[in-house]
Design an enzyme around this catalytic site. Sequence first.
Site, short mmCIF file in Angstrom:
data_model
loop_
_atom_site.label_atom_id
_atom_site.label_comp_id
_atom_site.label_asym_id
_atom_site.label_seq_id
_atom_site.Cartn_x
_atom_site.Cartn_y
_atom_site.Cartn_z
N SER A 6 42.23 31.02 25.35
CA SER A 6 42.47 31.79 24.12
C SER A 6 41.18 32.11 23.37
O SER A 6 41.13 33.10 22.64
CB SER A 6 43.43 31.02 23.21
OG SER A 6 42.85 29.76 22.87
N THR A 7 40.14 31.31 23.55
CA THR A 7 38.87 31.62 22.87
C THR A 7 38.13 32.72 23.63
O THR A 7 37.70 33.72 23.06
CB THR A 7 38.00 30.36 22.76
OG1 THR A 7 38.78 29.29 22.24
CG2 THR A 7 36.80 30.61 21.85
N ASP A 27 32.52 31.40 27.89
CA ASP A 27 33.80 30.75 28.19
C ASP A 27 34.06 29.63 27.19
O ASP A 27 33.13 29.11 26.56
CB ASP A 27 33.78 30.17 29.61
CG ASP A 27 35.17 29.94 30.17
OD1 ASP A 27 35.27 29.56 31.35
OD2 ASP A 27 36.15 30.10 29.42
N LYS A 64 36.75 21.14 30.89
CA LYS A 64 37.45 22.42 30.97
C LYS A 64 38.60 22.29 31.95
O LYS A 64 38.71 21.29 32.66
CB LYS A 64 36.48 23.51 31.46
CG LYS A 64 35.48 23.93 30.38
CD LYS A 64 34.45 24.94 30.87
CE LYS A 64 35.10 26.20 31.37
NZ LYS A 64 36.04 26.81 30.42
N GLU A 97 36.06 29.08 37.22
CA GLU A 97 35.13 28.98 36.08
C GLU A 97 33.86 28.27 36.51
O GLU A 97 32.74 28.71 36.24
CB GLU A 97 35.79 28.22 34.93
CG GLU A 97 36.90 28.98 34.24
CD GLU A 97 37.63 28.14 33.22
OE1 GLU A 97 37.68 26.90 33.36
OE2 GLU A 97 38.18 28.73 32.28
N LYS A 123 37.09 20.93 19.09
CA LYS A 123 36.80 20.55 20.49
C LYS A 123 35.66 19.52 20.59
O LYS A 123 35.39 19.00 21.67
CB LYS A 123 36.43 21.79 21.31
CG LYS A 123 37.43 22.95 21.24
CD LYS A 123 38.76 22.58 21.82
CE LYS A 123 39.74 23.74 21.89
NZ LYS A 123 39.36 24.81 22.82
O1 DER Z 1 40.96 26.23 31.03
C1 DER Z 1 39.82 26.38 30.55
O2 DER Z 1 38.80 25.88 31.04
C2 DER Z 1 39.70 27.08 29.24
O3 DER Z 1 38.39 27.52 29.02
C3 DER Z 1 40.14 26.11 28.18
O4 DER Z 1 39.70 24.89 28.50
C4 DER Z 1 39.76 26.51 26.77
O5 DER Z 1 40.87 27.16 26.36
P1 DER Z 1 41.12 27.55 24.84
O6 DER Z 1 39.94 28.45 24.48
O7 DER Z 1 42.42 28.29 24.92
O8 DER Z 1 41.17 26.31 24.04
#
Ligand code: DER
Length: 234
Positions: free
Chosen positions: A30-31, A85, A98, A107, A125
């Site tokens: 989502s980020t 990311d 992650k 990733e 986080k």
């Molecule tokens: O799955 C992943 O690695 C994503 O980057 C996740 O860890 C971060 O997701 P978010 O931005 O929705 O918190």
Amino acid sequence: LTQDELKKIAAYKAVEFVESGMVLGLGTGSTAKHAVDRIGELLRLGKLKNIVGIPTSKKTQEQALSLGIPLSDLDSHPTVDLAIDGADEVDPHLNLVKGRGGSLLREKMVEGACKKFVCIVDESKLVNHLGGSGLAMPVEIVPFCWEFTARKLQNMFEDSGCVAKLRNGAKGEPFVTDNGNYIVDLYLQKNMGDLRVASDAILRIAGVVEHGMFLDMATTVIVAGELGITIKNK
Ligand code: DER
């Protein structure tokens, strides 16, 4: 500010690092979604040109396609200029957890091929130790005899009070990654000690494909918090 507004602030800040002509790793979650949206908007406005995106999941590939971001892959672009990311956890050394979105393998491949990896998070986080918060430490494994592999992982970290759980999809079936693999989530009562030792031990299990600890990979972490933006460099 809501958590999503903080995510958007961090994402937009990261996109300021993007220059025309770059080969970009496009993150998942989502980020990262906000960063990909912003890149698409700047391309549409003509403020960015000649960008090639390397998506880290089928989901991001679809989002980028819908935004008209030109896409390619690591076979054609083995070196990536910049990846943006998110992460589930960030420790003081910029090590990451992650993979709670299930995309850790692609990733890690894309971010491992980058000159710069800018990680974008909201302040929730930040942790002192990876994997100690009782939340999932994802491990991608092959479906063949998954219980055998899950048991090995659980036993490996029994001193940390580890419970290994197969990740399920919406209907209770095993979650399947973009690569046709399963994910076992490790739930630890306390952190797993030396992260490099733990990482190497996990990767030595034959049924393991990859895990969600991204050690020494992020070059920059952008943290959006109530009091503003913090940029941490390696
Ligand atoms: O799955 C992943 O690695 C994503 O980057 C996740 O860890 C971060 O997701 P978010 O931005 O929705 O918190």
